[in-house]
Design a protein around this motif. Structure first.
Motif, PDB file in Angstrom:
ATOM      1  N   GLU A 515       1.138  -1.192   0.420  1.00  0.00           N
ATOM      2  CA  GLU A 515       0.543  -1.441   1.737  1.00  0.00           C
ATOM      3  C   GLU A 515       1.627  -1.632   2.792  1.00  0.00           C
ATOM      4  N   LEU A 516       2.698  -2.394   2.425  1.00  0.00           N
ATOM      5  CA  LEU A 516       3.798  -2.594   3.366  1.00  0.00           C
ATOM      6  C   LEU A 516       4.487  -1.260   3.681  1.00  0.00           C
ATOM      7  N   GLU A 517       4.657  -0.459   2.637  1.00  0.00           N
ATOM      8  CA  GLU A 517       5.296   0.840   2.850  1.00  0.00           C
ATOM      9  C   GLU A 517       4.464   1.717   3.761  1.00  0.00           C
ATOM     10  N   ALA A 518       3.129   1.696   3.600  1.00  0.00           N
ATOM     11  CA  ALA A 518       2.253   2.502   4.467  1.00  0.00           C
ATOM     12  C   ALA A 518       2.320   2.030   5.902  1.00  0.00           C
ATOM     13  N   ASP A 519       2.370   0.680   6.105  1.00  0.00           N
ATOM     14  CA  ASP A 519       2.463   0.147   7.471  1.00  0.00           C
ATOM     15  C   ASP A 519       3.773   0.590   8.129  1.00  0.00           C
ATOM     16  N   LEU A 520       4.862   0.523   7.345  1.00  0.00           N
ATOM     17  CA  LEU A 520       6.159   0.922   7.906  1.00  0.00           C
ATOM     18  C   LEU A 520       6.164   2.405   8.281  1.00  0.00           C
ATOM     19  N   LEU A 521       5.547   3.223   7.420  1.00  0.00           N
ATOM     20  CA  LEU A 521       5.505   4.657   7.727  1.00  0.00           C
ATOM     21  C   LEU A 521       4.650   4.935   8.954  1.00  0.00           C
ATOM     22  N   ASN A 522       3.530   4.188   9.078  1.00  0.00           N
ATOM     23  CA  ASN A 522       2.684   4.370  10.270  1.00  0.00           C
ATOM     24  C   ASN A 522       3.437   3.986  11.535  1.00  0.00           C
ATOM     25  N   ASP A 523       4.195   2.840  11.472  1.00  0.00           N
ATOM     26  CA  ASP A 523       4.970   2.432  12.640  1.00  0.00           C
ATOM     27  C   ASP A 523       6.038   3.462  12.960  1.00  0.00           C
TER      28      ASP A 523
END
Length: 727
Positions: A515-523
Motif C-alpha cells: 500500500e505504501l509503495e502504491a501511494d508513493l508511485l501515485n505521488d
C-alpha cells in the motif's frame, strides 16, 4: 552611343565554360561516362549538364541539345535542383544566341525554382543572368533592380564570385549611361577585387570597360593599354569570343585616330575569328567597323557590301544601334556613288532608328529617376519631363528642316549632295547638345539614387532598433513570467527524487508494504504530470518570445483576443517591474465574454498591444515620479465585440498628451522620450500593422495630467464564429 558601349562591361560574362585547351579531355571523359550503363537519373543529369557547359564555347547547338535533355530528364525524375540548373544554363545559351526574351524567361523560372528550394546561391546566379539579359538590351533600370535583388542573396550565400560580377556590372551600367565620373572609380575598384580573387572573367570585363571609358575621353594611349591587357588575358585563357571583341575595340580606336591601315588589319582579324567560331554576337560589329573603314578610305562598294550584311545581322539580333550605324554607312556610301535614291532611303532609316534610340534613352533616364529620393521625386520628374519636351521639340524642328531640305534638294543632284553633308553637321551639333543635357539628367539621377540608398539604410537601422527595443521589453516580462513554471519544475523534481529514494528503501526493507509503495508511485506519477505541465508552460512562453522576435508572416489565424490581451498585459507589466521594482500599478481588465475568435495576425497585433501597454506603463511611471502620494497609477485593458468590429482599448491615468503632440503621435520617428529611450517608430509601426495589415483603425484621446486612451478596432468580415462554436 556607339556599338562599343553595348559590348563594354558585359561581353566577358558571356562565356563561363572551361578554357578550350582544357575542354577536349573533359569532353571525352564525360562522353565515355554517359555511355556507361545503369546510371542513376540524378548522376546522368549532372553529367549531361557538365558536358553541355564544356561544349558551350566550341559547339553551341550541341550544348543547347544536351541542356534541354537534362531539363527533360530532371522534370521526369522530379529532380528540382537539376531542373533549376538546366534552366539557368538555358538562359545563358539563349543570351549567347541573342534570344533575350527567352533568356529572361529561363532566368526568371530558375530564380523561382531556386527560391522554392531555398538555395540563395542559385537565386543570386539567376539574378546575374537576368541582369545581363537586361543590360545587353539597354534596360538599365531593370538591370539595376536585378543587381539590387541579387547582391544580398550572394552575400548571404557567401558566393563571392557572383557578388563580384554583380558589383562589376554596376560599374558597366554607369559606363553605358555615359557617367564616366562615377564609372572610373567603380570599375577600378572592381578590377582590383577581381585581380585579388583571381577571377579572370571580372578582370577581362573591367579592362575592356576601362578601355571604353578612355576611348570616349579620347585618351588613346590609355585605351589601347587596357585593351592590350584584356587581349593578353583572353589569349592566355584561350577565350576566342572575348579575343574577337578586343580586336574590334582596338580596331575602333585606330579608326577614330584616322589610322585606317591598322584599323582594317584588326577588323579583318576580328571578322575571321567571328566566322570561324560562329560568333553571331560579334560578327555584325566587326563587319560594321570594316564598312566604316572602307567608307572613310573611299571604297564605297566594299562598305556597301559589309554594311548590308551587318544590317541584316543586326535585324536578327534586334540591335537598334547596329542597324542605325549600318544605315548611316549605307546612306553615305550610296551618296558617294551618286546613287541618291537609296542614299535618301537609308538616311531616312537611320533617322528613324536615331529617333527610336533617343526615345529609349529618355525613357531609360526617366526609369532610373524612379529610384531617387522620395521627398524630391515629384520635382525631379517635373524637371525631367520639361527637359524631355524641350528635346523633343528641338528634334522635331530639326527633322522638319531636314525633310524640307531633302525635298528641295531632289531638283538637283549636286544640291542634294550638299544638303546631305550640311544635315550631317547639323545632326552632330544637335547630338552634342543632347548629350550635354543627358549628362545633366544622369548627374541628377545619380544624386537621387545615392540619397535614396542612404535613406533606406538609415530607415532599416532605425526599424531594427525599434524591434530590438520591443524585444527587450518582452524579454524582461518573459524572464519574470517563466520563473514561476521553472520554480514548480525544480520543486516537484526535488520531491520526486525523495519519493524515488523512499520507494527504493521500502523495497529493501524486511517487510514489504504494497500500500505504501502504491501511494508513493501515485505521488510520483502526479508529480511527473505537474512537471510536464509546467515545462510545457515554460516552452509556450519561450515559443511566444521566438514568434515575437521573428519577422511577421502576415498569415491571419483565428485568435482569442481576450487571451492575447491578458498575455501581453502580464508580459508588459513584468517588463516594467523588471526595470523598476518600486512601481506598483493597478491593473484593470474588462474583457467581453462574447468576443469569440477573431481572424488576425497574432504576432502583429501582439506587437501593437506590447507597444501600447509599454507606453501606458511609461506614462504612469513618469506621473508617479512627479505626483503626490495620493496618486494611484492605473492601467485598464478592455475588449468589446461590436456589430462590425472588435474593439480593444488601452487606458492609463498617466501624464497625458497635448493636442499638438497627439496629432503627430503616429508619425514615423516622432517621440517625446529622452534620447536613447525611444526611436519614434513604435506607434508608427503599430498604426501600419492595424490600418494596412488588418484594414482596421487606431486612434487616441488624451488630456494633459489626466488620461490617455488608445482605441483599436479590427473589422470582423473575416472573423470566425464565437469561441463556443469552435470547441
Amino acid at each position: 552611343m556607339t556599338y562599343r558601349s553595348r559590348i563594354a562591361g558585359v561581353s566577358f560574362f558571356l562565356v563561363t565554360a572551361l578554357p578550350l585547351h582544357a575542354q577536349r579531355p573533359l569532353v571525352d571523359s564525360l562522353q565515355e561516362l554517359l555511355q556507361a550503363q545503369a546510371q542513376p537519373d540524378t548522376l546522368r543529369i549532372k553529367r549531361l549538364q557538365a558536358l553541355a557547359i564544356a561544349l558551350t564555347a566550341t559547339d553551341l547547338p550541341q550544348a543547347q541539345a544536351l541542356t534541354e535533355q537534362a531539363l527533360t530528364r530532371s522534370r521526369h525524375a522530379h529532380y528540382a535542383p537539376g531542373e533549376a540548373r538546366a534552366l539557368l544554363w538555358l538562359s545563358t545559351l539563349s543570351r549567347r544566341q541573342a534570344k533575350y526574351e527567352l533568356a529572361r524567361r529561363y532566368a526568371q523560372q530558375a530564380q523561382q525554382l531556386f527560391a522554392r528550394l531555398s538555395q540563395r546561391q542559385g537565386q543570386a546566379e539567376s539574378y546575374l543572368q537576368l541582369m545581363l539579359a537586361e543590360l545587353i538590351q539597354g534596360n538599365f533600370a531593370a538591370a539595376l533592380v536585378a543587381a539590387q535583388q541579387g547582391l544580398p542573396l550572394a552575400e548571404q550565400a557567401r558566393d563571392q564570385q557572383t557578388k563580384r560580377r554583380l558589383q562589376a556590372t554596376l560599374g558597366s551600367i554607369y559606363l553605358n549611361l555615359e557617367d564616366y565620373v562615377a564609372a572610373l572609380p567603380t570599375l577600378q575598384a572592381a578590377l582590383t577585387n577581381g585581380e585579388q580573387a583571381g577571377d579572370h572573367q571580372v578582370v577581362m570585363s573591367m579592362l575592356n570597360a576601362l578601355g571604353t571609358v578612355y576611348t570616349k575621353q579620347k585618351n588613346w594611349p590609355a585605351a589601347l593599354r587596357y585593351y592590350s591587357r584584356a587581349q593578353q588575358l583572353a589569349t592566355e585563357q584561350h577565350d576566342q569570343v572575348n579575343s574577337t571583341i578586343n580586336e574590334i575595340n582596338v580596331a575602333d580606336v585606330y579608326r577614330l585616330q584616322g589610322n585606317y591601315a591598322l584599323a582594317k588589319g584588326h577588323g579583318l582579324h576580328a571578322q575571321a575569328r567571328a566566322l570561324a567560331t560562329q560568333d553571331t554576337y560579334s560578327l555584325p560589329f566587326a563587319e560594321l567597323l570594316l564598312a566604316q573603314v572602307y567608307q572613310a578610305t573611299g571604297q564605297p562598294d566594299s562598305a556597301i557590301r559589309l554594311a548590308h550584311h551587318s544590317l541584316q545581322l543586326g535585324q536578327q539580333t534586334r540591335s537598334k544601334e547596329n542597324m542605325r550605324d549600318a544605315s548611316e554607312v549605307l546612306a553615305q556610301a550610296y551618296a558617294a556613288r551618286r546613287a541618291f535614291a537609296p542614299a535618301y532611303h537609308y538616311q531616312q532609316v537611320a533617322r528613324a532608328y536615331t529617333d527610336t534610340l533617343a526615345g529609349e534613352q529618355t525613357q531609360r533616364q526617366t526609369s532610373a529617376l524612379r529610384y531617387g529620393y522620395e521627398l524630391d521625386k515629384k520635382q525631379a520628374q517635373i524637371a525631367l519631363l520639361t527637359k524631355t519636351r524641350q528635346l523633343q521639340a528641338q528634334q522635331s524642328a530639326r527633322q522638319h528642316q531636314q525633310l524640307i531640305g531633302l525635298l528641295v534638294g531632289l531638283g538637283g543632284v549636286g544640291l542634294l549632295a550638299g544638303l546631305l553633308w550640311r544635315n550631317v553637321g547639323l545632326k552632330q551639333r544637335a547630338n552634342r547638345r543632347l548629350n550635354e543635357k543627358n549628362q545633366q539628367i544622369a548627374e541628377q539621377r545619380d544624386a537621387l539614387d545615392y540619397a535614396l540608398l542612404t535613406l533606406q539604410a538609415t530607415q532599416g537601422q532605425l526599424i531594427q532598433r525599434e524591434k530590438m527595443a520591443s524585444l527587450g521589453e518582452l524579454t524582461a516580462g518573459i524572464a519574470h513570467e517563466i520563473q514561476n513554471p521553472l520554480n514548480f519544475v525544480n520543486n516537484f523534481s526535488d520531491v520526486s527524487a525523495e519519493l524515488v529514494e523512499e520507494l527504493q528503501q521500502g523495497r529493501l526493507a524486511p517487510v514489504h508494504e504494497p500500500e505504501l509503495e502504491a501511494d508513493l508511485l501515485n505521488d510520483l506519477h502526479s508529480n511527473l504530470h505537474k512537471i510536464r505541465a509546467h515545462g510545457q508552460r515554460a516552452a509556450t512562453i519561450v515559443q511566444g518570445m521566438l514568434e515575437h522576435s521573428r519577422p511577421s508572416t502576415g498569415k491571419r489565424l483565428p485568435t482569442d483576443p481576450n487571451a492575447l490581451c491578458e498575455e501581453y498585459l502580464r508580459l508588459a507589466y513584468h517588463g516594467l517591474r523588471a526595470k523598476d521594482s518600486t512601481v506598483v500599478v493597478t491593473l484593470l481588465t474588462d474583457y467581453d465574454a462574447q468576443s469569440g475568435l477573431v481572424e488576425m495576425e497574432p504576432q502583429g497585433i501582439g506587437r501593437v498591444l506590447l507597444n501600447l501597454l509599454t507606453n501606458a506603463f511609461y506614462a504612469v511611471r513618469q506621473r508617479q515620479q512627479l505626483a503626490t502620494s495620493t496618486y494611484i497609477p492605473t492601467v485598464r485593458l478592455s475588449t468589446r465585440r461590436l456589430a462590425q468590429a472588435l474593439e480593444i482599448k488601452v487606458y492609463d491615468n498617466g501624464t497625458g498628451m497635448r493636442e499638438e503632440i497627439r496629432q503627430k503621435v503616429f508619425h514615423p520617428f516622432f517621440t517625446t522620450k529622452p534620447a536613447g529611450e525611444g526611436t519614434g517608430l513604435g506607434l508608427s509601426l503599430s498604426y501600419d500593422i492595424v490600418t494596412q495589415g488588418h484594414n482596421g483603425t487606431l486612434s487616441v484621446q488624451s488630456e494633459v495630467d489626466y488620461y490617455t486612451e488608445f482605441t483599436l478596432q479590427l473589422p470582423l468580415e473575416l472573423s470566425a464564429r464565437p469561441a463556443a462554436l469552435h470547441r
